[in-house]
Design an enzyme around this catalytic site. Sequence first.
Site, PDB file in Angstrom:
ATOM      1  CG  ASP A 240      55.103  55.017  66.048  1.00 20.14           C
ATOM      2  OD1 ASP A 240      54.976  54.399  67.121  1.00 20.14           O
ATOM      3  OD2 ASP A 240      55.441  56.216  65.969  1.00 20.14           O
ATOM      4  CB  ALA A 241      55.433  51.153  60.622  1.00 23.37           C
TER       5      ALA A 241
ATOM      6  CG  ASP B 202      50.237  53.668  62.082  1.00 24.97           C
ATOM      7  OD1 ASP B 202      49.669  53.820  63.171  1.00 24.97           O
ATOM      8  OD2 ASP B 202      51.030  54.491  61.594  1.00 24.97           O
TER       9      ASP B 202
ATOM     10  CB  SER C   8      35.297  67.673  96.842  1.00 28.65           C
ATOM     11  OG  SER C   8      34.534  68.294  97.833  1.00 28.65           O
ATOM     12  CG  LEU C   9      39.660  64.613  98.799  1.00 29.14           C
ATOM     13  CD1 LEU C   9      41.094  64.332  98.377  1.00 29.14           C
ATOM     14  CD2 LEU C   9      39.165  63.524  99.735  1.00 29.14           C
TER      15      LEU C   9
ATOM     16  CD  GLU D 255      45.854  57.328  96.306  1.00 25.29           C
ATOM     17  OE1 GLU D 255      45.328  58.163  95.544  1.00 25.29           O
ATOM     18  OE2 GLU D 255      45.266  56.327  96.707  1.00 25.29           O
TER      19      GLU D 255
ATOM     20  CE  LYS E 248      43.959  67.854  95.887  1.00 24.39           C
ATOM     21  NZ  LYS E 248      43.784  68.496  94.633  1.00 24.39           N
TER      22      LYS E 248
ATOM     23  CG  ASP F 242      47.019  70.843  88.646  1.00 27.64           C
ATOM     24  OD1 ASP F 242      45.816  70.968  88.956  1.00 27.64           O
ATOM     25  OD2 ASP F 242      47.689  71.760  88.161  1.00 27.64           O
TER      26      ASP F 242
ATOM     27  NE  ARG G  90      33.750  66.173  93.004  1.00 26.94           N
ATOM     28  CZ  ARG G  90      33.185  67.260  93.478  1.00 26.94           C
ATOM     29  NH1 ARG G  90      33.125  68.354  92.742  1.00 26.94           N
ATOM     30  NH2 ARG G  90      32.673  67.288  94.688  1.00 26.94           N
TER      31      ARG G  90
ATOM     32  CD  GLU H  56      42.346  64.618  89.350  1.00 26.82           C
ATOM     33  OE1 GLU H  56      41.478  63.896  89.884  1.00 26.82           O
ATOM     34  OE2 GLU H  56      42.395  65.841  89.513  1.00 26.82           O
TER      35      GLU H  56
ATOM     36  CE1 TYR I 210      40.520  59.971  92.519  1.00 24.66           C
ATOM     37  CE2 TYR I 210      42.429  60.655  91.253  1.00 24.66           C
ATOM     38  CZ  TYR I 210      41.149  60.896  91.722  1.00 24.66           C
ATOM     39  OH  TYR I 210      40.513  62.053  91.389  1.00 24.66           O
TER      40      TYR I 210
ATOM     41  CE  LYS J 268      42.494  58.738  97.920  1.00 29.82           C
ATOM     42  NZ  LYS J 268      42.492  58.168  96.577  1.00 29.82           N
TER      43      LYS J 268
ATOM     44  CE  LYS K   1      44.197  71.457  97.154  1.00 29.87           C
ATOM     45  NZ  LYS K   1      43.220  72.501  97.377  1.00 29.87           N
TER      46      LYS K   1
ATOM     47  CB  CYS L 202      62.063  93.783  63.512  1.00 36.66           C
ATOM     48  SG  CYS L 202      62.714  92.123  63.772  1.00 36.66           S
TER      49      CYS L 202
ATOM     50  CB  CYS M 199      65.320  92.301  60.133  1.00 37.57           C
ATOM     51  SG  CYS M 199      63.588  92.784  60.190  1.00 37.57           S
TER      52      CYS M 199
ATOM     53  CB  CYS N  84      59.026  91.659  62.487  1.00 34.64           C
ATOM     54  SG  CYS N  84      60.099  91.776  61.046  1.00 34.64           S
TER      55      CYS N  84
ATOM     56  CB  CYS O  56      62.566  89.131  59.773  1.00 31.24           C
ATOM     57  SG  CYS O  56      63.285  89.275  61.413  1.00 31.24           S
TER      58      CYS O  56
HETATM   59  S1  IVH Z   1      40.533  60.868  96.020  1.00 34.73           S
HETATM   60  C1  IVH Z   1      36.586  60.924  98.132  1.00 34.73           C
HETATM   61  N1  IVH Z   1      42.982  60.776  95.083  1.00 34.73           N
HETATM   62  O1  IVH Z   1      41.656  66.130  94.131  1.00 34.73           O
HETATM   63  C2  IVH Z   1      37.896  60.880  97.502  1.00 34.73           C
HETATM   64  N2  IVH Z   1      41.637  62.662  94.560  1.00 34.73           N
HETATM   65  O2  IVH Z   1      40.714  67.981  96.177  1.00 34.73           O
HETATM   66  C3  IVH Z   1      37.916  61.522  96.182  1.00 34.73           C
HETATM   67  N3  IVH Z   1      42.728  64.290  93.095  1.00 34.73           N
HETATM   68  O3  IVH Z   1      38.227  65.845  93.391  1.00 34.73           O
HETATM   69  C4  IVH Z   1      39.195  61.915  95.639  1.00 34.73           C
HETATM   70  N4  IVH Z   1      44.624  63.191  92.871  1.00 34.73           N
HETATM   71  O4  IVH Z   1      39.944  65.588  91.468  1.00 34.73           O
HETATM   72  C5  IVH Z   1      41.835  61.476  95.158  1.00 34.73           C
HETATM   73  N5  IVH Z   1      45.130  60.537  94.279  1.00 34.73           N
HETATM   74  C6  IVH Z   1      43.997  61.233  94.351  1.00 34.73           C
HETATM   75  C7  IVH Z   1      43.837  62.474  93.691  1.00 34.73           C
HETATM   76  C8  IVH Z   1      42.632  63.155  93.828  1.00 34.73           C
HETATM   77  C9  IVH Z   1      43.943  64.275  92.523  1.00 34.73           C
HETATM   78  C10 IVH Z   1      41.745  65.371  92.950  1.00 34.73           C
HETATM   79  C11 IVH Z   1      40.327  64.933  92.654  1.00 34.73           C
HETATM   80  C12 IVH Z   1      39.510  65.423  93.792  1.00 34.73           C
HETATM   81  C13 IVH Z   1      40.331  66.567  94.288  1.00 34.73           C
HETATM   82  C14 IVH Z   1      40.016  66.854  95.743  1.00 34.73           C
END
Ligand code: IVH
Length: 668
Positions: free
Chosen positions: A35-36, A39, A84-85, A115, A117, A119, A138, A173, A225, A289, A313, A407, A410, A425, A430
């Site tokens: 770290d040093a 820096d 979106s998916l 892959e 997914k 969060d 997005r 993500e 991704y 995919k 999911k 409390c 105490c 408290c 305490c």
């Molecule tokens: S691909 C058209 N890959 O999940 C393809 N999405 O439910 C676009 N997400 O909006 C997305 N991990 O925010 C892709 N390995 C991954 C992901 C991923 C998380 C999210 C992403 C997307 C949402 C869709």
Amino acid sequence: MPVPEDVIKRAEELRKEIEGHNYSYYVLDNPSITDAGFDQLMRELAALEEQYPELAAPDSPTMRVGGSPREGFVAIRHLSPMLSLGNAFDDGGLRDFDRRVRQGVRDREIEYVAELKIDGLAVSVLYSSGTMERAATRGDGENGEDITPNMRTVRAVPLKLRHPVGLLEVRGEVFMSKEAFARLNQSREDSGDTLFANPRNAAAGSLRQLDPSVTASRQLSAFMYALGAVEGASFKTHSAVLEFLKEQGFKINPHYRVFKDIEKVIEYCSEWQQSRFDLPYATDGIVVKVNSLEVQAELGATMKTPRWAIAFKYPPEQARTIIKEIYIGVGRTGVLTPTAILKPVRLAGTTVTRATLHNEDIIRDKDIRIGDTVIVHKAGDIIPEVLEVVKEGRTGGEHLFKMPEICPECGSGVVRPEGEAAVRCLNSSCPARFREGLIHFVSRGAMDIAGLGPAVIGQLMSAGLVRNPADLYRLKKEDLLPLERMGEKSAQNLVDAIAKSRQNPLHRLIFALGIRHVGERAGKILAERFGSMERIMQARFEDLVNIPEIGPRIAGSIKEFLADPESWGLLEELSGLGLKMEADALKTEDGTGAFQGKTVVLTGGLKRFTRQEAQELVERLGGRVSSSVSKKTDLVVAGEDPGSKYEKAVKLGLQIIDEEEFIRLAGE
Ligand code: IVH
């Protein structure tokens, strides 16, 4: 002044080297420098950029600390839309997807990439000629919000590509690790802020910050991704895109796999259903995919979702169990926190025996009773919480919970301040508060004393060796040896670690004191603004409340802390024991003082500062105050009715600024 060649070269070298270390640390998880040492490199670069402002560039690693806040977010149109998916919730959903794909492109061999997914929050980052140009959320898929300065603070995302191409829109993500999420929520709970429900919300809340330095403090990371618009490169498969992103310096998730058969994809999904809980980040499914980009193009998309990908999911992890008891813990700020003691139950990879109930309002709103059957889950795959009561499971033997009026540690009276959900408290002596206060004092981000966990603190307190933080600094090796499981070596290590922490910067000590609402950032602001503990102790409410980002809540609790003679006693003791009570030369966010190496002359009356204060400020920012104007003067600060010094400065053509500008430069 033109920038000398060797300076340009050195700055370039430094940037490369720094980003190389960033890459090792944040992408490869494999640090390549101390770290040093890091820096030191940053300081050298920041000093060069300060001396030669023409050198400053948005893709310099010095930009990773955040920069100044903005007024609002601006909309950005994505070059290619962010889709979106569609979802699949079971194996049947995946098989249906496979069938649709095969019907869409008959007679072609299909490969899938599976892959994790993540969060988090989807983002798009645009690189033009290899340099990060802008970044956006997005949004509605067509237009997102401009979060460029925030994205620059995410160190897992390169500011420059390793192999520049004309144009590259990179999607991925942004996420917060489970550990960072839990820590952030804990500190929010400690200071009475609302909690983030999951890492996704925490990542979104951290990225969509008008002040990018807040983002910088939040420990975000990112897996990339996908690509949007591309010029100057072409690919045949999605897996080639992932490998390309990896070579360009992005962090890609290493667990992706290529399969030819949907049944193998289904196996992959079921393998990860439990093992995902061992990952340091939260996931909520698997994205599948089609690998061939040509086949992807043939399949195309519906209005919002591609036909070539689907999100599998996982069902939310929940478990049913019984609340055996409700236990009240007392935190370092005296807050009484109810925790449900549960009949042990398996949940998201661990056996859960307790769940936080946060406060009495939540218990009342959810009508939680002792003996109830409840559904529990883990926020962010990590923090067990009671979701709801299974009312049908009631037998009549349950009983209502009542917050204690004294409390539990105490026996002093407790109060629930108006407008707050927490019961406190009030006894500042305490023992629970001391214990929790000590645990906080030594924790990471505070004094960071290795080897001093809650168990050892408990032992030290029971042995009567330690009551407050000052006692820690009086401990000798011989005091420690009689403690259980304390060997010669660990005792010595502990004494050394405590001694070393004396040198911690002032802002860490301020945070370590555990003043309500004063987090790491407020600690830094206070240290920079006042420069010493002494001056903070003398500050009036108005001095505090006028500081940007401090506000009445923090100011009030600092004044409350300082109104207690015990606090003064503690600070005096700590000072006597050799802890740092002065800030290092005040640093701007890029690591150098705003007046670094400058000779400054003050003339005329200043409204906000006495002469003495202004001089101290200049000195803390790395400058020197001189009483007379000469050719060597770098800067003249002219207040009201400036005298002959002002005239001389004009004659010499020196840089003259007014008080307002001075305040701005000083970052006040
Ligand atoms: S691909 C058209 N890959 O999940 C393809 N999405 O439910 C676009 N997400 O909006 C997305 N991990 O925010 C892709 N390995 C991954 C992901 C991923 C998380 C999210 C992403 C997307 C949402 C869709």
